[in-house]
Design a protein around this motif. Structure first.
Motif, short mmCIF file in Angstrom:
data_model
loop_
_atom_site.label_atom_id
_atom_site.label_comp_id
_atom_site.label_asym_id
_atom_site.label_seq_id
_atom_site.Cartn_x
_atom_site.Cartn_y
_atom_site.Cartn_z
N TYR A 38 20.77 15.34 -64.67
CA TYR A 38 21.82 16.81 -65.61
C TYR A 38 21.81 15.82 -66.72
CZ TYR A 38 21.81 19.57 -61.56
OH TYR A 38 21.99 20.31 -60.74
N ALA A 66 24.10 13.27 -66.72
CA ALA A 66 25.51 12.76 -66.63
C ALA A 66 25.62 11.26 -66.39
CB ALA A 66 26.18 13.49 -64.96
N VAL A 85 31.01 7.28 -64.07
CA VAL A 85 31.99 8.27 -62.87
C VAL A 85 31.54 8.89 -61.69
CG1 VAL A 85 33.50 10.21 -63.19
CG2 VAL A 85 33.04 9.08 -65.67
N THR A 86 30.27 8.84 -61.92
CA THR A 86 29.84 9.66 -60.16
C THR A 86 29.44 8.75 -59.68
OG1 THR A 86 26.76 9.21 -61.67
CG2 THR A 86 28.34 11.99 -61.67
N MET A 108 32.85 8.04 -58.35
CA MET A 108 33.61 9.57 -57.78
C MET A 108 32.51 8.69 -55.99
SD MET A 108 36.17 10.45 -58.75
CE MET A 108 36.61 9.25 -59.90
N PHE A 167 40.46 6.63 -62.75
CA PHE A 167 38.95 7.49 -63.41
C PHE A 167 38.90 8.48 -63.14
CE2 PHE A 167 38.31 3.50 -60.03
CZ PHE A 167 38.32 2.50 -61.43
N ILE A 168 39.25 9.54 -62.71
CA ILE A 168 39.52 10.45 -62.33
C ILE A 168 39.54 11.81 -63.43
CG2 ILE A 168 40.48 13.41 -61.88
CD1 ILE A 168 40.84 11.99 -59.03
N LEU A 197 38.76 9.88 -66.17
CA LEU A 197 37.36 9.97 -67.02
C LEU A 197 36.81 11.08 -66.87
CD1 LEU A 197 36.18 5.99 -66.35
CD2 LEU A 197 37.72 6.59 -68.86
N GLY A 198 36.77 11.51 -65.66
CA GLY A 198 35.77 12.68 -65.75
C GLY A 198 36.53 13.98 -66.30
N TYR A 226 37.75 14.79 -55.91
CA TYR A 226 36.41 13.45 -56.44
C TYR A 226 35.46 14.03 -56.81
CZ TYR A 226 40.08 9.78 -54.66
OH TYR A 226 41.27 9.55 -54.51
N VAL A 227 34.76 14.73 -55.83
CA VAL A 227 33.91 16.02 -55.46
C VAL A 227 33.91 16.54 -56.61
CG1 VAL A 227 32.43 17.45 -54.56
CG2 VAL A 227 33.62 15.57 -52.80
N THR A 277 35.03 15.87 -59.69
CA THR A 277 34.93 14.91 -60.98
C THR A 277 33.37 14.99 -61.17
OG1 THR A 277 36.91 13.92 -60.77
CG2 THR A 277 35.17 12.42 -61.98
N ILE A 278 32.64 14.59 -60.14
CA ILE A 278 31.31 14.81 -59.85
C ILE A 278 30.72 15.88 -60.35
CG2 ILE A 278 29.28 14.48 -58.63
CD1 ILE A 278 30.53 12.74 -57.29
N VAL A 329 31.48 16.20 -64.05
CA VAL A 329 30.91 15.59 -65.49
C VAL A 329 28.48 15.80 -65.27
CG1 VAL A 329 31.82 13.47 -65.78
CG2 VAL A 329 29.68 13.96 -64.16
N VAL A 330 28.70 16.92 -64.36
CA VAL A 330 27.25 16.83 -63.67
C VAL A 330 27.20 18.50 -64.93
CG1 VAL A 330 25.63 18.60 -62.49
CG2 VAL A 330 27.06 16.07 -61.98
N PHE A 331 28.64 19.54 -64.90
CA PHE A 331 28.20 20.50 -65.41
C PHE A 331 28.63 20.48 -66.82
CE2 PHE A 331 27.09 21.58 -60.93
CZ PHE A 331 25.75 22.33 -61.24
N LEU A 354 27.71 19.69 -69.37
CA LEU A 354 26.50 19.73 -70.13
C LEU A 354 26.65 19.79 -71.78
CD1 LEU A 354 23.33 21.02 -68.56
CD2 LEU A 354 23.92 19.14 -68.42
N TYR A 402 29.71 12.39 -76.08
CA TYR A 402 30.87 11.74 -76.34
C TYR A 402 30.45 11.19 -77.32
CZ TYR A 402 31.88 9.22 -71.23
OH TYR A 402 32.48 9.41 -70.44
#
Lengths: 330, 310
Positions: free
Chosen positions: A122, A124, A128-129, A132, B227-228, B230-231, B279-280, B282-283, B286-288, B290, B294
């Motif tokens: 993806y 990403a 961050v990942t 987390m 950290f959250i 950051l997401g 936390y999940v 946040t993952i 950042v994955v979706f 897209l 930055y």
């Protein structure tokens, strides 16, 4: 030279806290190397820091930020607890120990590979990942401790079977075989990084991404491999905690050591061989700091503060440098 | 079904937990827009929280505690911008080391100075007109000034970034520092200002944690919220308004555990699952996210005289 500068910085910091640096240094050395109990503890922390250092050093060499060492360590520990508790206690140690440590290593590698997979699939950011995933793993361990194999209301699981405990090497120090494993892992990864195509590809990607891609390095494959190798080292550390140090899975067992591993990797300039002595130095500081309270009236957290300042100083003076277009030390 | 009281409590805690994430995200947006990635945000928040508790306990004044929290963030910004911008150390590892330093330093100083003492906290303020509205009024009556300050600050940051000359400079420093320098501006000075101010705002997130809870400091009490953030910044595509929404979502996610504990049908679900939700999430964020990219120069130290960088 660098070491002397580092020690000088630490002395200034301790002086700034209003304590006598020499007295503090005495307390640190006394606490970590002054008696067999201290030495035993220092060897344990040394073992963990070598592995945690490797967990960062390998991916960092490819300029991939594995900040998930803690989670990978937890996965390794959870695997060790799970197998250590459920596998038949009658099996001999020669079967149980390699089997369980193998499972720990694999679990850490899998958890470590996850951020690389997300990155490849993806795009990403792995920063961050991987971070987390630490919290997710810690909560997973909390669940296991509370629900799956609870030890009453204690903050730990039930103990693993006796045969699954790591064989002790030196009785007086309570030092087990894990230090041998850690040093072997460092040696193995050093050979891999300096003598194999994969190691070259990892370092090439870190040194000059564009050139590496042009010369046919597959970024996705290298990222997966580097993250899995790092995760494997961290997972093994988790297994060592459970089978060696504690004999069970404890809440908060890693005590910040996974993050200290990042400091180890940096101070070792990402060289797997240098990780060994750097980890020893930091282990002395870490364990010795526990003695600072009594010896110099300073909190045990002083050790981590000193290490962080030391590494930041190394970056400031350019000893640690993430250069563009120049191979990292191997 | 859940009672109205449970729902009120759920939204009260959600809003309280939203505030630290909101301040942290607003600060980080400023920092990242200028081309710097501040992984040390977690440490900045911790130092902000500790300083707030310390000054609150010593002075007994909420106002001083709040100012001190903000001031400590500015100081962190000075130190971090010297490293990130002037010396040009690698931003990710510098930030990580700063976090280790902050965790150690705050627990060390807590042991030496304040221990388990608690200081003053911010009380809820009732909003004229809203306070008599059923439900909404009950939820908002328990919110303190920091919620309103955060909501008010969001458009301020947006206007500063998009409608001012300074904001244009900051964004240029983050996208094309070479072009900014070629137009006669100082990239470093622009980034210093953004990093220092941004760290000040992020530290207020730590301040909010302290002043909305007990007024005391617990080691590592920020617990990954930096950290959250950051997401959240990625999710928000570096826009303050969306960050406000993102922070609200994460406020809700952080209080799911409370809500679930009040619903009988969910009694069998392990509470760790709910605790892991932010936390999940946040993952997944950042994955979706897209399409969110930055700012081009994030993470790359700028060296004057190398205009070829962008």
């Amino acid at each position: 030279m660098t070491l002397a500068a580092g020690l000088a910085v630490m002395a200034v910091v301790i002086g700034a806290l209003g304590k006598n640096p020499l007295q503090a240094a005495g307390a640190v050395v006394d606490g970590s190397l002054g008696n067999s109990f201290g030495i035993g503890q220092t060897v344990q922390i040394w073992t963990i820091l070598i592995l945690a250092g490797l967990a960062s050093a390998i991916p960092f060499s490819a300029r991939l930020w594995n900040i998930g060492g803690q989670g990978q360590m937890y996965l390794g520990a959870m695997a060790a607890a799970g197998f250590g508790i459920t596998l038949p206690a009658s099996w001999p140690g020669a079967v149980l120990v390699p089997l369980i440590l193998g499972a720990s290593t694999a679990a850490g590698a899998g958890w470590g590979w996850l951020p690389a997979w997300i990155r490849n699939r993806y795009g990403a950011s792995e920063i961050v990942t991987s971070l987390m995933l630490n919290f997710v793993a810690v909560l997973g361990a909390a669940y296991i401790i509370r629900d799956a194999w609870p030890q009453g209301f204690a903050q730990q699981t039930e103990s693993v079977s006796d045969n699954a405990r790591l064989p002790v090497l030196i009785d007086s120090l309570r030092a087990d075989i894990s230090i041998v494993l850690a040093v072997a892992a460092a040696l193995g990864l050093w050979i891999l990084m300096t003598r194999t195509r994969l190691g070259f590809a990892v370092r090439a990607l870190g040194a000059n991404r564009a050139a590496a891609l042009l010369s046919g390095v597959s970024e996705g494959a290298v990222a997966s491999a580097a993250f899995a190798l790092g995760g494997a080292a961290a997972g093994l550390a988790g297994g060592v905690f459970v089978l060696g140090v504690h004999g069970a899975l404890l809440n908060g067992f890693s005590a910040g050591l996974a993050f200290l591993g990042i400091a180890v990797a940096l101070a070792a300039r990402l060289n797997p061989l240098s990780v060994i002595p750097v980890a020893a130095l930091f282990a002395i500081l870490r364990v010795g700091s526990n003695n600072l309270q009594a010896g110099a009236g300073l909190s045990p957290a002083t050790g981590d503060v000193l290490i962080a300042i030391f590494v930041i100083m190394l970056m400031v003076v350019g000893v640690i440098r993430f250069s563009y277009g120049e191979l990292v030390d191997g | 079904m859940v009672s109205e009281l449970v729902l009120i409590t759920f939204f009260v805690t959600s809003l309280q937990l939203m505030v630290p994430i909101l301040f942290a995200s607003l600060g980080e947006i400023l920092v990242e827009r200028s081309g710097v990635l501040n992984v040390g945000i977690e440490g900045v928040m911790l130092i902000g929280a500790f300083t707030t508790a310390l000054v609150g306990i010593e002075s007994g004044s909420v106002g001083l505690a709040l100012l001190a929290g903000f001031g400590s963030g500015l100081l962190c910004g000075v130190a971090l911008s010297a490293l990130y911008v002037r010396i040009g150390t690698d931003q990710v590892v510098t930030g990580l080391m700063f976090n280790i330093l902050a965790i150690g330093l705050t627990s060390l100083l807590r042991d030496q100075l304040i221990g388990g003492q608690v200081g003053p906290i911010l009380r809820g303020i009732s909003v004229p007109g809203l306070s008599r509205v059923r439900f909404v009024g009950d939820v908002l009556a328990q919110q303190n000034a920091l919620l309103w300050a955060g909501i008010a600050l969001t458009p301020v940051v947006a206007v500063a970034l998009y409608r001012t000359w300074w904001g244009l400079q900051v964004r240029a420093a983050g996208e094309r520092p070479g072009a900014l320098a070629a137009s006669g501006y100082d990239v470093w000075r622009t980034r210093y200002a953004a990093v220092i101010l941004g760290c000040g705002l992020s530290a207020l997130g730590g301040t909010a944690l302290v002043l909305s809870s007990s007024g005391g400091f617990v080691p590592n009490m920020v617990a990954g919220r930096g950290f959250i953030a950051l997401g959240v910044v990625v999710l928000a595509r570096w826009r303050p308004g969306i960050a406000l929404l993102g922070a609200a979502v994460f406020g809700l996610a952080q209080s799911l555990q409370f809500l679930a504990s009040q619903i009988d049908a969910l009694a069998g679900v392990p509470r760790e699952l709910w605790l892991a939700a932010p936390y999940v999430a946040t993952i997944f964020v950042v994955v979706f996210s897209l399409q969110s990219r930055y700012p081009a120069a994030v993470g790359v130290p700028y060296k004057p005289g190398t205009a070829s960088q962008h």
